[in-house]
Design a protein around this motif. Structure first.
Motif, PDB file in Angstrom:
ATOM      1  N   LYS A 101       0.834  -1.201   0.000  1.00 45.19           N
ATOM      2  CA  LYS A 101       0.000   0.000   0.000  1.00 45.19           C
ATOM      3  C   LYS A 101       0.873   1.256   0.000  1.00 45.19           C
ATOM      4  N   MET A 102       2.011   1.141   0.679  1.00 41.93           N
ATOM      5  CA  MET A 102       2.915   2.280   0.846  1.00 41.93           C
ATOM      6  C   MET A 102       4.229   1.754   1.395  1.00 41.93           C
ATOM      7  N   GLY A 103       5.190   2.643   1.574  1.00 42.82           N
ATOM      8  CA  GLY A 103       6.464   2.267   2.162  1.00 42.82           C
ATOM      9  C   GLY A 103       6.786   3.159   3.342  1.00 42.82           C
ATOM     10  N   VAL A 104       7.664   2.670   4.237  1.00 41.30           N
ATOM     11  CA  VAL A 104       8.107   3.483   5.370  1.00 41.30           C
ATOM     12  C   VAL A 104       9.587   3.232   5.622  1.00 41.30           C
ATOM     13  N   GLY A 151       0.423  -4.184   5.308  1.00 43.09           N
ATOM     14  CA  GLY A 151       0.708  -4.048   3.883  1.00 43.09           C
ATOM     15  C   GLY A 151       1.709  -2.971   3.532  1.00 43.09           C
ATOM     16  N   VAL A 152       2.610  -2.644   4.464  1.00 45.32           N
ATOM     17  CA  VAL A 152       3.611  -1.602   4.232  1.00 45.32           C
ATOM     18  C   VAL A 152       4.977  -2.243   3.982  1.00 45.32           C
ATOM     19  N   PRO A 200       2.925   6.132  -1.894  1.00 43.89           N
ATOM     20  CA  PRO A 200       3.385   6.979  -0.778  1.00 43.89           C
ATOM     21  C   PRO A 200       4.532   6.328  -0.003  1.00 43.89           C
ATOM     22  N   ILE A 201       5.477   7.158   0.404  1.00 44.60           N
ATOM     23  CA  ILE A 201       6.594   6.717   1.242  1.00 44.60           C
ATOM     24  C   ILE A 201       6.679   7.661   2.435  1.00 44.60           C
ATOM     25  N   HIS A 202       6.683   7.099   3.624  1.00 44.05           N
ATOM     26  CA  HIS A 202       6.728   7.871   4.866  1.00 44.05           C
ATOM     27  C   HIS A 202       8.069   7.637   5.556  1.00 44.05           C
ATOM     28  N   ILE A 203       8.443   8.560   6.422  1.00 43.81           N
ATOM     29  CA  ILE A 203       9.643   8.371   7.244  1.00 43.81           C
ATOM     30  C   ILE A 203       9.249   8.422   8.711  1.00 43.81           C
ATOM     31  N   MET A 204       9.689   7.408   9.459  1.00 41.83           N
ATOM     32  CA  MET A 204       9.458   7.353  10.896  1.00 41.83           C
ATOM     33  C   MET A 204      10.814   7.470  11.588  1.00 41.83           C
ATOM     34  N   PHE A 259      -3.165   8.041  11.167  1.00 44.75           N
ATOM     35  CA  PHE A 259      -2.437   9.130  10.501  1.00 44.75           C
ATOM     36  C   PHE A 259      -1.977   8.691   9.105  1.00 44.75           C
ATOM     37  N   MET A 260      -1.557   7.428   8.977  1.00 41.45           N
ATOM     38  CA  MET A 260      -1.075   6.916   7.701  1.00 41.45           C
ATOM     39  C   MET A 260      -2.199   6.419   6.796  1.00 41.45           C
ATOM     40  N   GLY A 261      -3.432   6.470   7.288  1.00 37.59           N
ATOM     41  CA  GLY A 261      -4.578   6.030   6.488  1.00 37.59           C
ATOM     42  C   GLY A 261      -4.680   4.529   6.373  1.00 37.59           C
ATOM     43  N   LEU A 262      -4.163   3.805   7.361  1.00 36.58           N
ATOM     44  CA  LEU A 262      -4.209   2.348   7.337  1.00 36.58           C
ATOM     45  C   LEU A 262      -5.365   1.813   8.143  1.00 36.58           C
TER      46      LEU A 262
END
Length: 489
Positions: free
Chosen positions: A129-132, A156-157, A201-205, A485-488
């Motif tokens: 779905k996305m990456g982090v 699913g990330v 989408p790619i997020h950074i934690m 927040f990430m829409g998951l």
């Protein structure tokens, strides 16, 4: 004729010479006493061990020829082989201890764990779905965010966790590390996710120093279209500001270099009983945190002062304890959130346990600083959530949003915990290493619930190191906020 000339004329010459000799002797004596005191201080410091003095040659730097994730992992293979041969195989007999991580098969040996959590790792998924990208803090390792990696992967990330240079091996890696080396590793992680996910989408934690590293990359991406702009940023205990004494500390290390006094290169020299975090901390490491924080402020100034049309700043969600002895929490408010362009940003601040107020044990200056943070005014740029049992009639925590009670939470403070800490924020209470007494059994040492009573000067490490809170009793709440927040969810 001046007053000074009158005095000199009236004083016999032998008196002037005598006074000069007295001053010289006094200065010499003071200098000698200072040297003796300094020598005694150096002697009083704990001895350095193999893991403080060895230099590993296969560590990544910004100048390395390594430019992609596969090459980074290949270099890590060489690095950890070198760690085995140059450290584990060469530990001196007097350094072996059943509690130390550098003694093979000790209770703290990282190899007791099924996964090599000191190393970079990737958790791929079909049709993500996305990456982090996960970025740990200074002196830490990818283990600190492994719980987040696992629950995001189940949703699913595609997860990539980067081991920062100088970390996960031996504390000596912190002596020469530069923040630019860590920033180069961040670029490699983002390039990997971009390669695997394309336009998704790619997020950074980021945890602690991982936050300014993420911000440094984000501000570069806002100015450079060749870099992938993160869809959002999620921070735990963000290191936006550090103590004002930080820029002066590096001189201690420089004096150590100049006079060949290696102990001066360290802020603390402690037994290494944590398999995934250094207990010893080099002066240079603190200096690099200070430098990357300054770099972020300069780049943020540049971004905000640009009058030309610009890309919007990605949404930011941060979790922090109102009490944090590692970073300056007020800087997170005033130097970051209050400066952000208006957007879908949230700052979640966990108050201390108000039941302890009746004991009158909290220092007055701490109480004052906490109250200032509680009184953070509403700001249209972001949402401020204070999680507090203040004025609670039944002990349950309240989510106070922008100074108005939004809802009552099904959460309460454990009876014997007075606050969270910098270390605790990202850690689940079910963590086998750092969690509470009901956590799954650890394959080795357990550090989360070691409050002990007895006589002083008995334990191998200070009792204070066991008393610092290591797990977050409200981890489920932060997890839910992250997923939303990430829409998951």
């Amino acid at each position: 004729m001046s007053i000074l000339e009158n005095i000199l004329i009236k004083l016999p010459w032998w008196s002037v010479r005598k006074a000069t000799r007295i001053l010289i002797h006094a200065f010499t004596g003071a200098l000698l006493l200072s040297v003796i005191a300094f020598a005694l201080y150096i002697k009083s410091l704990p001895s350095l061990s193999t893991w403080h003095t060895t230099t590993l040659k296969n560590e990544f730097t910004a100048d390395s020829e390594v430019k992609d994730f596969d090459a980074y992992m290949a270099l890590e293979d060489k690095l950890f082989s070198e760690l085995d041969s140059e450290v584990y195989d060469k530990i001196l007999p007097n350094e072996r201890n059943r509690l130390y991580r550098y003694t093979r098969d000790s209770f703290s040996d990282p190899k007791r764990w099924k996964k090599a959590w000191n190393r970079s790792f990737e958790l791929p998924v079909k049709n993500p779905k996305m990456g982090v990208l996960l970025l740990h803090g200074m002196s830490d390792s990818p283990y600190s965010l492994h719980t987040q990696a696992e629950y995001l992967h189940k949703h699913g990330v595609w997860v990539v966790a980067m081991r920062m240079p100088g970390h996960g091996t031996i504390p000596s890696g912190l002596r020469e590390i530069k923040w630019q080396d860590m920033a180069a590793a961040v670029n490699i992680g983002m390039e990997r996710l971009t390669q695997k996910l394309g336009d998704k989408p790619i997020h950074i934690m980021g945890y602690s120093t991982g936050a300014p590293l993420a911000l440094n990359y984000t501000l570069s991406a806002l100015d450079d279209s060749s870099l992938t702009l993160p869809s959002s940023l999620i921070f735990y205990s963000p290191a936006i500001g550090v103590t004002k004494a930080a820029p002066l500390a590096i001189w201690q290390s420089r004096i150590g270099h100049l006079f060949n006094l290696p102990k001066l290169e360290w802020n603390s020299i402690n037994p290494e009983f944590d398999p995934f975090k250094y207990a010893s901390f080099a002066v240079n490491a603190g200096d690099q945190v200070y430098r990357v924080c300054n770099e972020v402020q300069k780049n943020l100034d540049k971004y905000l002062s640009n009058s030309k049309p610009k890309k919007p700043f990605p949404p930011v969600l941060s979790f922090a304890s109102i009490i944090d002895s590692t970073v300056t929490v007020s800087d997170t408010v005033h130097k970051f959130y209050e400066r952000l362009p208006k957007g879908d940003h949230s700052l979640v601040l966990f108050d201390m346990n108000h039941k302890f107020n009746s004991y009158h044990l909290v220092k007055k200056n701490i109480s004052t600083s906490i109250q200032k943070l509680r009184d953070t005014p509403s700001n249209p740029r972001y949402r401020f959530d204070l999680i507090s049992d203040m004025n609670s009639t039944d002990g349950h925590l309240m989510q106070i949003t922008n100074k108005k009670i939004r809802k009552k939470l099904d959460l309460a403070w454990p009876r014997d915990i007075y606050s969270l800490s910098h270390l605790a924020m990202p850690i689940s209470n079910h963590d086998p290493l750092y969690g509470d007494r009901d956590a799954p059994k650890s394959p080795g040492i357990e550090l989360g619930y070691l409050a002990m009573y007895g006589e002083t000067s008995v334990l191998q490490t200070s009792a204070g190191s066991f008393l610092r809170q290591r797990w977050n009793p409200f981890h489920a709440y932060t997890k839910q906020r992250v997923l939303e927040f990430m829409g998951l969810e």
